[in-house]
Design a protein around this motif. Sequence first.
Motif, mmCIF file in Angstrom:
data_model
loop_
_atom_site.group_PDB
_atom_site.id
_atom_site.type_symbol
_atom_site.label_atom_id
_atom_site.label_comp_id
_atom_site.label_asym_id
_atom_site.label_seq_id
_atom_site.Cartn_x
_atom_site.Cartn_y
_atom_site.Cartn_z
ATOM 1 N N LYS A 70 0.844 -1.196 0.000
ATOM 2 C CA LYS A 70 0.000 0.000 0.000
ATOM 3 C C LYS A 70 0.876 1.241 0.000
ATOM 4 O O LYS A 70 1.865 1.314 0.725
ATOM 5 C CB LYS A 70 -0.895 0.040 1.242
ATOM 6 C CG LYS A 70 -2.105 -0.814 1.149
ATOM 7 C CD LYS A 70 -2.995 -0.585 2.355
ATOM 8 C CE LYS A 70 -4.199 -1.485 2.309
ATOM 9 N NZ LYS A 70 -5.061 -1.284 3.472
ATOM 10 N N ALA A 71 0.494 2.194 -0.823
ATOM 11 C CA ALA A 71 1.230 3.447 -0.900
ATOM 12 C C ALA A 71 0.251 4.586 -1.158
ATOM 13 O O ALA A 71 -0.845 4.373 -1.665
ATOM 14 C CB ALA A 71 2.273 3.392 -2.003
ATOM 15 N N THR A 72 0.671 5.779 -0.789
ATOM 16 C CA THR A 72 -0.125 6.979 -1.018
ATOM 17 C C THR A 72 0.523 7.782 -2.128
ATOM 18 O O THR A 72 1.733 7.994 -2.129
ATOM 19 C CB THR A 72 -0.184 7.834 0.268
ATOM 20 O OG1 THR A 72 -0.720 7.032 1.317
ATOM 21 C CG2 THR A 72 -1.054 9.053 0.073
ATOM 22 N N TYR A 73 -0.302 8.236 -3.079
ATOM 23 C CA TYR A 73 0.213 9.057 -4.171
ATOM 24 C C TYR A 73 0.493 10.445 -3.623
ATOM 25 O O TYR A 73 -0.377 11.084 -3.055
ATOM 26 C CB TYR A 73 -0.798 9.105 -5.318
ATOM 27 C CG TYR A 73 -0.423 10.074 -6.411
ATOM 28 C CD1 TYR A 73 0.778 9.952 -7.102
ATOM 29 C CD2 TYR A 73 -1.267 11.113 -6.756
ATOM 30 C CE1 TYR A 73 1.124 10.834 -8.100
ATOM 31 C CE2 TYR A 73 -0.933 12.001 -7.762
ATOM 32 C CZ TYR A 73 0.260 11.856 -8.430
ATOM 33 O OH TYR A 73 0.597 12.741 -9.422
ATOM 34 N N SER A 74 1.733 10.924 -3.811
ATOM 35 C CA SER A 74 2.119 12.229 -3.302
ATOM 36 C C SER A 74 1.975 13.313 -4.359
ATOM 37 O O SER A 74 1.202 14.242 -4.201
ATOM 38 C CB SER A 74 3.559 12.205 -2.789
ATOM 39 O OG SER A 74 3.681 11.304 -1.715
ATOM 40 N N TYR A 75 2.733 13.203 -5.449
ATOM 41 C CA TYR A 75 2.697 14.226 -6.494
ATOM 42 C C TYR A 75 3.449 13.718 -7.716
ATOM 43 O O TYR A 75 4.068 12.662 -7.690
ATOM 44 C CB TYR A 75 3.319 15.538 -6.003
ATOM 45 C CG TYR A 75 4.805 15.450 -5.735
ATOM 46 C CD1 TYR A 75 5.727 15.861 -6.690
ATOM 47 C CD2 TYR A 75 5.290 14.943 -4.526
ATOM 48 C CE1 TYR A 75 7.096 15.768 -6.446
ATOM 49 C CE2 TYR A 75 6.650 14.851 -4.276
ATOM 50 C CZ TYR A 75 7.545 15.271 -5.248
ATOM 51 O OH TYR A 75 8.888 15.174 -5.017
ATOM 52 N N ASN A 76 3.407 14.512 -8.820
ATOM 53 C CA ASN A 76 4.255 14.222 -9.972
ATOM 54 C C ASN A 76 4.918 15.509 -10.413
ATOM 55 O O ASN A 76 4.406 16.595 -10.176
ATOM 56 C CB ASN A 76 3.473 13.544 -11.112
ATOM 57 C CG ASN A 76 2.662 14.493 -11.947
ATOM 58 O OD1 ASN A 76 3.191 15.455 -12.500
ATOM 59 N ND2 ASN A 76 1.381 14.231 -12.056
#
Length: 185
Positions: A70-76
């Motif tokens: 599981k991971a959280t999307y931070s930014y691109n």
Amino acid sequence: MAIEAGDFRTGLTLLIDGDPWVVLDFMHVKPGKGAAILKTTMKNLRNGNVKNENYNANTKFEAAMIEKKKATYSYNDGSTYYFMDVETYETYELTEEQIGFNKYFILEGAEALLVFFQGEVLSIALPDKVDLIVAETSPAIKGDSTATKDAVTNTGLKIRVPLFIEEGEKVTVMTADGSYSGRAK
């Protein structure tokens, strides 16, 4: 662990020539004469190539040990997408090629599953449906005989929605093909 082609199932991951492959589709074929064969469609998890192959039903393959975290999307930052492991707070980078069409379904702070093979991040796995906001659409025109209209979501995805959907509304979208599924609850 050895797996015979006769034991294939959709979603099974195999190691072929050092690369992890996933079985997308398969069909057992029993010709009038000879041994049964298995017609398969598989996708390379490293580079996204898809191939159709026929195998003898007793051909053996090695299982590919795929791990999901599981991971959280931070930014691109344009071409690189950054995710943070929810347990260890480690940051992972995925390229735009690895994300592919999924870029339309990830929002900052949203959870996703990162797919790993031997410590290498291959891709992300998303839920079947996500909720997005309609950012642009034309108003419904009285007497219009079409049932749907064009809309653009807050992530840039272009979809067809029913005439009653208006800007600012939340809609549910299928992540497999980007199609409208209904109003979000």
